[in-house]
Write a protein that holds these residues in place. Structure first.
Motif, short mmCIF file in Angstrom:
data_model
loop_
_atom_site.label_atom_id
_atom_site.label_comp_id
_atom_site.label_asym_id
_atom_site.label_seq_id
_atom_site.Cartn_x
_atom_site.Cartn_y
_atom_site.Cartn_z
N PHE A 1 69.58 56.25 11.57
CA PHE A 1 69.58 54.92 10.29
C PHE A 1 69.76 54.75 8.99
CE2 PHE A 1 66.20 55.05 13.95
CZ PHE A 1 66.89 53.91 14.47
N GLY A 2 71.12 56.06 8.81
CA GLY A 2 71.67 56.08 7.37
C GLY A 2 70.88 57.06 6.68
N GLU A 3 70.44 57.88 7.51
CA GLU A 3 69.99 59.34 6.69
C GLU A 3 69.91 60.74 7.44
OE1 GLU A 3 67.51 59.54 3.95
OE2 GLU A 3 68.35 56.88 3.23
N ASP A 4 69.96 61.11 6.99
CA ASP A 4 70.72 63.35 7.49
C ASP A 4 69.30 63.64 7.88
OD1 ASP A 4 70.41 65.22 8.48
OD2 ASP A 4 71.73 65.90 7.18
#
Lengths: 386, 141
Positions: free
Chosen positions: A290-293
């Motif tokens: 969701f857009g995060e590593d």
């Protein structure tokens, strides 16, 4: 049991003297109390069922339980009450009912001191429909919400079937209430009798030609005893049945790895909130989470995937698990994209999701206080102020 | 005599606990391992500059996260602050060792977060030198 009240005080009989009084005592105090209490309970139940948001569910459930108890009392009082409260005074042959309807259509209805044949039929209808509403309500509570007396005995599917019936019955009830009130108004127009006032004072005007039998007094003691036994028995039964663990819940030891890895940056999403396929997809795309590593070493990924798949939505029979099994094919990892989620939150304002304590649609626990347990009880919803 | 022994023991225990609040064998091992790969001795000063630096001018925009141009975007300019996750609002304990004594004691966890956050903030992996400086700064905080 002997009739305790056959030797009623003389004064009481004198006040109900059929020969001389202009007023007749018709509805005894318990019946009147029952009537207006039931009006209030049904009003609350309809309001919380049809109009108020989900977090009024506790009030709705309380109204339902009270309705059942009051119906129980009314059934007892239908045998133990005073003359016109007794069922046998308002059961009429079909022919009499037809005759009554005809006389109403001719605008010259025969006057009945107690219930007229149509009104009497409505009372039985209302009692039966209300009883069915409470039983189907208990089915939904047990099947869909995993709460209440039937939580252990009704599965989700049966609960959903109960919901359809509950909904149909509630519309039928509304129609019947309209018929009941319509009948009261119609009789008032045709005979000049204020039946609402009668249900407050308990008295009706004497009409010429009224046949007033010797009124049987109420069996107060055994009426009270039977009602008390009913209330205590019902409470004990509900309590006993509620003690069984809810069906559809899987015995699950919460994984420590899940706690430390999956509930570190965000709330812990319960394994039952996505189907196995979604969990697999999610666990293979952690570098773009969701857009995060959110990348992890492969051993941890494997351990967590096994855990999430083992307890995925397919393995639970809760409302959330049943609902979240159906995902958005375009976004199978996103719970807030599932059709059910979207539908359920259609009325929630965007501004509510933007509040500082909410921070977006992913933070279930901001409003659903029990989200991490996987339950999502209606009673546990609180939209924070800011 | 027994009382004296208890007191001494308590005092020693207290000293030990105070002593380990900042020096921790697991943490020392992590630093030592990094130091072996770095050219210069670690410096808290450099670590502080690294922590406060805004990387948006020089990083690979595609490889990094526009919402996190610096460590402080999430951890705030004071490492002793409790902070909230920028996207989820989840409360995180302070990153400074003085405020959260068990920080930087699990080598896997340290590597995990350097891997994730260096990518998000710098758009690349951090060097051993940068990691060591950063940790040295945080241990002193």
């Amino acid at each position: 049991m002997t009739d305790m009240n056959d030797g009623a005080p003389k004064g009481a009989e004198a006040s109900a003297n059929p020969e001389t009084d202009a007023k007749i005592d018709v509805w005894d105090a318990p019946t009147r109390f029952f009537h207006w209490s039931l009006v209030f309970q049904v009003f609350v139940a309809l309001l919380t069922g049809f109009i108020f948001p989900e977090w009024w569910m506790e009030t709705h459930i309380w109204a339902g339980h009270l309705i059942v108890l009051f119906i129980g009392f009314r059934v007892v009082w239908g045998f133990a009450g005073s003359e016109y409260s007794r069922f046998d005074t308002f059961i009429f042959p079909v022919a009499t009912l037809i005759e009554h309807v005809k006389s109403v259509l001719a605008k010259k209805p025969k006057h009945y001191v107690g219930h007229n044949p149509a009104g009497g039929l409505m009372i039985f209808g209302l009692l039966i429909v209300l009883f069915l509403l409470t039983t189907t309500g208990l089915m939904i509570l047990g099947g869909e919400e995993n709460q209440g007396a039937l939580a252990a005995f009704v599965n989700y599917q049966a609960g959903s079937a109960g919901k359809v019936l509950h909904s149909l019955l509630s519309w039928l009830l509304i129609l019947m209430i309209l018929g009941h009130v319509g009948g009261v108004i119609l009789e008032g127009l045709l005979t000049g009798e204020n039946l609402i006032y009668s249900m407050i004072t308990g008295q009706k005007d004497r009409h010429p030609g009224d046949v007033v039998p010797r009124q049987r007094p109420p069996h107060v003691l055994w009426g009270a005893f039977a009602t008390g036994a009913l209330v205590i028995g019902a409470a004990a039964l509900v309590n006993f049945l509620s003690s069984f663990p809810p069906s559809g819940h899987v015995k699950m030891d919460v994984s420590d790895t899940w706690k430390s890895e999956c509930a570190d940056c965000h709330m812990g999403y319960h394994p039952s909130h996505l189907p196995a396929e979604s969990w697999r997809k999610l666990m293979t795309t952690l570098d773009d989470h969701f857009g995060e590593d959110a990348s992890l070493d492969s051993a941890t990924v494997q351990e967590l995937t096994d855990y999430l798949v083992k307890y995925s939505a397919e393995t639970w029979d809760t409302e959330a698990a049943n609902r979240f099994r159906e995902v958005d094919p375009a976004e199978p990892r996103r719970i807030s994209a599932t059709p059910y989620w979207v539908r359920k939150h259609a009325d929630i304002k965007e501004a509510d999701f933007k509040k500082s304590s909410v921070k977006g649609k992913a933070n279930c626990i901001a409003c659903h206080q029990d989200a991490e347990s996987g339950r999502f009880d209606d009673q546990k919803i609180r939209i924070p102020r800011e | 005599m027994k009382k004296f022994a208890t007191l001494t023991f308590a005092l020693l225990l207290g000293l030990t606990v105070t002593g380990t609040a900042h020096a921790n064998p697991a943490r020392d091992a992590i630093i030592a391992k990094l130091q072996a790969q770095a050219s210069q001795p670690f410096s808290a000063e450099r670590g502080k500059a690294f922590y406060l630096k805004d990387w948006s001018g020089e990083r690979d925009a595609a490889a990094s996260d526009p919402e996190t141009p610096s460590c402080t975007a999430c951890h705030s300019t004071n490492p002793r602050n409790e902070t909230k996750h920028a996207k989820t609002g989840k409360v995180k304990p302070p990153i400074a060792v003085s405020a959260t004594p068990d920080r930087f004691t699990d080598p896997d966890n340290v590597e995990k977060w350097f891997r994730r956050n260096c990518n998000g903030v710098l758009g690349r992996e951090c060097t051993a030198q940068e990691k060591g400086d950063f940790l040295t700064f945080m241990i002193g905080q």
